[in-house]
Motif scaffolding. Structure first.
Motif, PDB file in Angstrom:
ATOM      1  N   ALA A  30       0.887  -1.226  -0.106  1.00  0.00           N
ATOM      2  CA  ALA A  30       0.030  -0.111  -0.162  1.00  0.00           C
ATOM      3  C   ALA A  30       0.751   1.318  -0.083  1.00  0.00           C
ATOM      4  O   ALA A  30       0.472   2.296  -0.712  1.00  0.00           O
ATOM      5  CB  ALA A  30      -1.052  -0.055   1.166  1.00  0.00           C
ATOM      6  N   ARG A  33       1.997   1.905  -3.538  1.00  0.00           N
ATOM      7  CA  ARG A  33       1.024   2.138  -4.579  1.00  0.00           C
ATOM      8  C   ARG A  33       1.014   0.873  -5.291  1.00  0.00           C
ATOM      9  O   ARG A  33       0.572   0.944  -6.448  1.00  0.00           O
ATOM     10  CB  ARG A  33       0.999   3.359  -5.347  1.00  0.00           C
ATOM     11  CG  ARG A  33       0.980   4.629  -4.343  1.00  0.00           C
ATOM     12  CD  ARG A  33       0.966   5.950  -4.956  1.00  0.00           C
ATOM     13  NE  ARG A  33       1.340   5.945  -6.487  1.00  0.00           N
ATOM     14  CZ  ARG A  33       2.561   6.612  -6.907  1.00  0.00           C
ATOM     15  NH1 ARG A  33       3.293   7.033  -6.211  1.00  0.00           N
ATOM     16  NH2 ARG A  33       2.711   6.636  -8.192  1.00  0.00           N
ATOM     17  N   ARG A  35      -0.927  -2.700  -6.525  1.00  0.00           N
ATOM     18  CA  ARG A  35      -2.102  -3.198  -6.535  1.00  0.00           C
ATOM     19  C   ARG A  35      -2.095  -4.606  -6.534  1.00  0.00           C
ATOM     20  O   ARG A  35      -1.521  -5.306  -7.561  1.00  0.00           O
ATOM     21  CB  ARG A  35      -3.023  -2.782  -7.730  1.00  0.00           C
ATOM     22  CG  ARG A  35      -3.045  -1.121  -7.616  1.00  0.00           C
ATOM     23  CD  ARG A  35      -3.450  -0.498  -8.847  1.00  0.00           C
ATOM     24  NE  ARG A  35      -2.563  -0.566  -9.919  1.00  0.00           N
ATOM     25  CZ  ARG A  35      -1.464   0.208 -10.043  1.00  0.00           C
ATOM     26  NH1 ARG A  35      -1.058   1.015  -9.103  1.00  0.00           N
ATOM     27  NH2 ARG A  35      -0.499   0.000 -11.090  1.00  0.00           N
ATOM     28  N   ILE A  57       1.448  -8.831  -7.895  1.00  0.00           N
ATOM     29  CA  ILE A  57       1.300  -7.266  -7.613  1.00  0.00           C
ATOM     30  C   ILE A  57       1.608  -6.411  -8.675  1.00  0.00           C
ATOM     31  O   ILE A  57       2.838  -6.548  -9.308  1.00  0.00           O
ATOM     32  CB  ILE A  57       2.155  -6.891  -6.539  1.00  0.00           C
ATOM     33  CG1 ILE A  57       1.966  -8.013  -5.370  1.00  0.00           C
ATOM     34  CG2 ILE A  57       1.971  -5.489  -5.873  1.00  0.00           C
ATOM     35  CD1 ILE A  57       2.781  -8.157  -4.179  1.00  0.00           C
ATOM     36  N   GLU A  58       0.688  -5.620  -9.067  1.00  0.00           N
ATOM     37  CA  GLU A  58       1.104  -4.367 -10.203  1.00  0.00           C
ATOM     38  C   GLU A  58       1.530  -3.158  -9.608  1.00  0.00           C
ATOM     39  O   GLU A  58       1.172  -2.741  -8.584  1.00  0.00           O
ATOM     40  CB  GLU A  58      -0.339  -4.500 -10.876  1.00  0.00           C
ATOM     41  CG  GLU A  58      -0.172  -3.332 -12.091  1.00  0.00           C
ATOM     42  CD  GLU A  58      -1.421  -3.130 -12.750  1.00  0.00           C
ATOM     43  OE1 GLU A  58      -1.286  -3.645 -13.918  1.00  0.00           O
ATOM     44  OE2 GLU A  58      -2.342  -2.675 -12.219  1.00  0.00           O
TER      45      GLU A  58
END
Length: 97
Positions: A30, A33, A35, A57-58
């Motif tokens: 988080a 940033r 996702r 995770i992107e």
């Protein structure tokens, strides 16, 4: 700019210790940033073999994914994971939109 993806295949060896890692890793993701696109869940082997757990995770770029891995926040998470799982971890550059 192409996105960057973290892909991890994981075999959990100590579930309670892994839960501590997961909480710290979620905070680090988080903070940078990221996702989470895949976190565990059902997998179905179509060819070869599947790991116990897969995470994808992107990030907005490959460089951002690299910075996440080296960050202070994720370094703390990695330390908490020691002895809790065996894994493969790599970053992959996505395609241009």
């Amino acid at each position: 700019m192409p996105r960057g993806y973290v892909i991890a295949t994981i075999q959990i060896t100590d579930a309670s210790r892994y839960d501590k890692y997961r909480a710290l890793a979620s905070e680090a993701i988080a903070a940078h940033r990221g996702r989470v696109l895949v976190r565990g869940g059902h997998n179905e082997v179509m060819e070869g073999s599947a790991p116990g757990r897969t995470v994808v995770i992107e990030f907005d770029s490959l460089e951002q994914a690299r910075r996440f891995y080296s960050s202070l926040e994720y370094t703390k998470a990695r330390a908490a994971r020691e002895g809790a799982a065996d894994l493969n971890w790599f970053v992959v550059q996505g395609i241009d939109d």
